[in-house]
Every structure is written in C-alpha cells, then in structure tokens.
Design a protein around this motif. Sequence first.
Motif, PDB file in Angstrom:
ATOM      1  N   SER A 114     -30.109 -43.605   8.563  1.00 12.78           N
ATOM      2  CA  SER A 114     -29.059 -43.223   9.501  1.00 12.78           C
ATOM      3  C   SER A 114     -28.916 -44.272  10.601  1.00 12.78           C
ATOM      4  O   SER A 114     -29.868 -45.004  10.910  1.00 12.78           O
ATOM      5  N   ASP A 133     -23.690 -31.990   6.337  1.00 16.00           N
ATOM      6  CA  ASP A 133     -24.420 -31.680   7.569  1.00 16.00           C
ATOM      7  C   ASP A 133     -23.969 -32.525   8.759  1.00 16.00           C
ATOM      8  O   ASP A 133     -24.164 -32.118   9.913  1.00 16.00           O
ATOM      9  N   LEU A 134     -23.373 -33.696   8.515  1.00 19.56           N
ATOM     10  CA  LEU A 134     -23.023 -34.619   9.598  1.00 19.56           C
ATOM     11  C   LEU A 134     -22.183 -33.982  10.716  1.00 19.56           C
ATOM     12  O   LEU A 134     -22.444 -34.234  11.896  1.00 19.56           O
ATOM     13  N   SER A 161     -22.107 -41.295  18.077  1.00 16.67           N
ATOM     14  CA  SER A 161     -21.622 -41.092  16.708  1.00 16.67           C
ATOM     15  C   SER A 161     -22.735 -41.440  15.745  1.00 16.67           C
ATOM     16  O   SER A 161     -23.741 -42.051  16.119  1.00 16.67           O
ATOM     17  N   VAL A 162     -22.559 -41.037  14.472  1.00 19.77           N
ATOM     18  CA  VAL A 162     -23.616 -41.262  13.500  1.00 19.77           C
ATOM     19  C   VAL A 162     -23.018 -41.621  12.153  1.00 19.77           C
ATOM     20  O   VAL A 162     -21.970 -41.105  11.759  1.00 19.77           O
ATOM     21  N   GLU A 163     -23.679 -42.531  11.470  1.00 16.50           N
ATOM     22  CA  GLU A 163     -23.376 -42.864  10.083  1.00 16.50           C
ATOM     23  C   GLU A 163     -24.667 -42.671   9.287  1.00 16.50           C
ATOM     24  O   GLU A 163     -25.735 -43.118   9.715  1.00 16.50           O
ATOM     25  N   SER A 164     -24.552 -42.008   8.157  1.00 19.72           N
ATOM     26  CA  SER A 164     -25.774 -41.739   7.405  1.00 19.72           C
ATOM     27  C   SER A 164     -25.471 -41.553   5.930  1.00 19.72           C
ATOM     28  O   SER A 164     -24.350 -41.205   5.544  1.00 19.72           O
ATOM     29  N   LYS A 214     -23.353 -35.543   3.932  1.00 21.06           N
ATOM     30  CA  LYS A 214     -22.008 -35.501   4.522  1.00 21.06           C
ATOM     31  C   LYS A 214     -21.657 -34.094   4.995  1.00 21.06           C
ATOM     32  O   LYS A 214     -20.919 -33.929   5.968  1.00 21.06           O
ATOM     33  N   ILE A 271     -28.839 -38.151   6.165  1.00 19.01           N
ATOM     34  CA  ILE A 271     -28.187 -36.863   6.425  1.00 19.01           C
ATOM     35  C   ILE A 271     -27.006 -36.724   5.469  1.00 19.01           C
ATOM     36  O   ILE A 271     -26.229 -37.661   5.276  1.00 19.01           O
ATOM     37  N   SER A 289     -30.636 -29.220   8.971  1.00 16.89           N
ATOM     38  CA  SER A 289     -30.247 -29.263   7.560  1.00 16.89           C
ATOM     39  C   SER A 289     -31.312 -28.584   6.713  1.00 16.89           C
ATOM     40  O   SER A 289     -32.459 -28.390   7.142  1.00 16.89           O
TER      41      SER A 289
END
Length: 457
Positions: A446, A397-398, A437-440, A395, A393, A408
């Motif tokens: 992701s 769109d996060l 939470s999300v990191e991608s 940055k 994903i 997206s």
Amino acid sequence: MINIRKKLNRVFIVSSIITIFLVTLFINLTINKSFKEYMDNVQNERYERIVNYFQEIYNKYGEFYKDSGDELIHEAYMNEYYLTLMDKNKNVIWGMNPNDMKDDLHFKHRNDNDGEIYSSKIFEIKSNEQNVGYVEIGQYSPILLSEADMNFIVSINRSIVISTIITLMIGILISFYLSKQFSKPISEVSKAYVKLSRGNFDINIESNSEIQEINNLKSSINILAEKLKYQDKIRKVLISDISHEIRTPLNILQNNLEAMIDGVFPITNDSLITLNEEVIRFGKLLNNLELLKKFEFESVKFNLQRIDLEDLIIQIYEEFKVIAKSKQIKIYCNIENNKDYFIIGDVDKIKQVFINLLNNALKFTANNGFVYIHLSKINNEIIVEIEDTGIGISKNDLPYIFRRLYRSDVARNTIEGTGIGLAIVKNILECHNANISVESEIGKGSIFKVTFYNEKN
C-alpha cells in the motif's frame, strides 16, 4: 386518499376536455366568422351583379319593361331571393311576390321555420351618372342563406362534433397511458422509500424512465439503499467489534482473578504484570474511542505552531528504525533537498499521524519486507508518502478504511487491532486542512499519501 395514478388520470382528462372544448369553440367561431364573411362577399357580389344587369338593360333599351327581369327569375328561385324593379319614382315596373315564393313547393320545407323574418335592400340604378330606377332584393332568412348554405353549415358543425368526440376519446386513452408512465416510476420510488423506512435496505430499482429527473431520483434511491445497507452492516460489525475488544481483556482479567482467588494460579509479579497489560490494553481502547469522539465533535484543542516536517519525519524515522530492525523489516527515508517543508499545526497531533501510519505499515508487512518514507514538495503542496510491501488492501475495502472500527476480513482474522487508528489519522488531517489518500493492491502493498497545503511565504 387518492393514489397518484388516479390523480394524474383526472388531471389529464379534465385538461383534455377543457383544451378540446376551447379548441372546438375557437374553430367553430373561426369557421362561422369566415363563412359569414364569405357569404357577405357572395351576397354583395350578387347585389352588384343584379344592379349591373338592370343598368345594362336600361342602357340597351333606354327604359325598363314589364319583362325586364324575367331572365333573373330562375336564379332568384334557386337562390331563394326575390326581386322588384322600380322606376326612379319607385313605382313598381316588374316584380316577384315573396308570399307566392314562400308558398311554392320549393319552399315547403321552410314553411314551419319559426323566427324567419323577411329582409330586403333597395339599390339605386344609374345610367350616365343619372338615377333611372331602383331594384329591391329580399329574402326569407335572418342571414340570407340558401338551402345549400345551410346544409354546408350543418355539415361543418356535425364534423366538428364528431371530431371533438373522437379527439376526446383519443385524449382519454393518451391520458391513461401518460398517467401510467408518470405514476409507475414514482410509485416504485414511493414503495422503495417505505421499505427503507421499515429497515429493509435490500432494494434495487432497475426500471428506466425517459424522464431524467425520475432516473436521477431512482439512482439516488439505489445509492441511498446501498449506503444504508452498508451502514447497517457497519453498525452490526461495530457492535460486534466493540463487544469483542472489550470482552477479551475483561474475560482474561476475570478468569485470572478467579483462578488466583481459587488458588489455581499463584499470585506472582508475572501474573500481575499480565493482568496489568490487559488493563492497559482496555484503557487504550477506551482512550482511542474517546479521542476519536473528540475529533468528530471538534472538541480537541490544538497547539498551533510552525513545524518543520523534514525534522519531524527524520525524528520519527530514527525512532522506527529500531522497531523495523526487530521485525526484520528494512525501512528507508527519502527527502528531496533544498525544499521548504514548513507547515502550521499541532506537532504532537501531526506526529501521531505518521506514527499510526508507520505502525500499520510495519504491522501488515512480513519479515524481510520494505517500508519507504518519501518527503517531497510540488508547487504549494508538501507530500509525505508511506509505502510498504505488506498484504495490501482489497478494492472493496479501500473506500471504508478510514471509518472508525472498520477492519477488513483479512486484518480482522490475522492482525490484532481496533480499527480506530486510520479514523483518528483522517480526523487530525482534516482539522489541519490536509488530505490523505491511499493506493493499494492485494499481495503487493500500500501507499498512503498525505498532502499539506502550506501558504506561500
């Protein structure tokens, strides 16, 4: 109505005039008072000096003569006062005629001074503690001021008036400058608000002010404009996506039914199954929208119970192993042993959270990719991480992926979906006092991290 700049100009100018008037009045009163005290001291010293002079004359000669005061005539003349020397019985021995002094050329400029009164004081002259005579000191002036004294007072008052005028002009110029400094940023903010109220969100206030509150207000306006601009964009995308999602199954149904009615397509079980699948798809979309609305208005009922997350995760993992295998994706589950993974919640809703997350992980991961499920506990936090090696994903769109119907550009163009799943996930977790939470990163995958805060036993 008056604008803020004119209003501030008036306030500053009126404030300046009042302040300068009060300061000028205070200075004038202070100077006059100080000068009066000074003149009183000078006058008293003069009286004392004249009395001492006649005391020394008497001590030297033992009596007064008709010329005993001649040496003081010049000083009296220059300081505009007159003297009369008397014996102890107040008989005049020597004196100056005040009428003669007033008619003298030196006093011609004072002849027309209406309101002047003649005042005098009599002082006792002593020798060896014995009364030996009197001296009368008089002057034509209400405050006993000489010409030099009067000139000094006039000069001071003139200086105060000139200073007041100059200060007032400077104050007015400063008022115009300050009013501009205050009004300009406020005017910009006002104009920005007017644009926002008219639906024009493409604004950005760039000017800076030395006032922190105004800078904060400008920053807030810029942030508000960006959010409203984004919300307007989301609204348009939302309408477009809903129209698209609803139109697609309806068009398929309509076209196929018309073809069947016209005899173009035969009515078979396969064609009916295809139509039924579109009806089911349409129903799922409506059900998801209705479910999301219930979550947002907190009208969903929860069946709370004690849940063992370890058993639930293993159960979901076993179900998805088959799906992952069919898509040629490897799925792994890692659970830290000897931990307490019990939480309070609705088991069906919590299961739906992980089903949605795993569905997305498999949907956006290509063949031969990997999906990992991690269950761990740190202090009082139970953490479930779902990691994939999918498309990732961006940055940009996060911050928005948990909003309803947000998709997206990459997902909208390549992957089928409605953009409702993650919004439902977030709402379910918020109702359970949990966090996601999300990191991608684009092209690398992701990691979705779900955190439960269970109570200590």
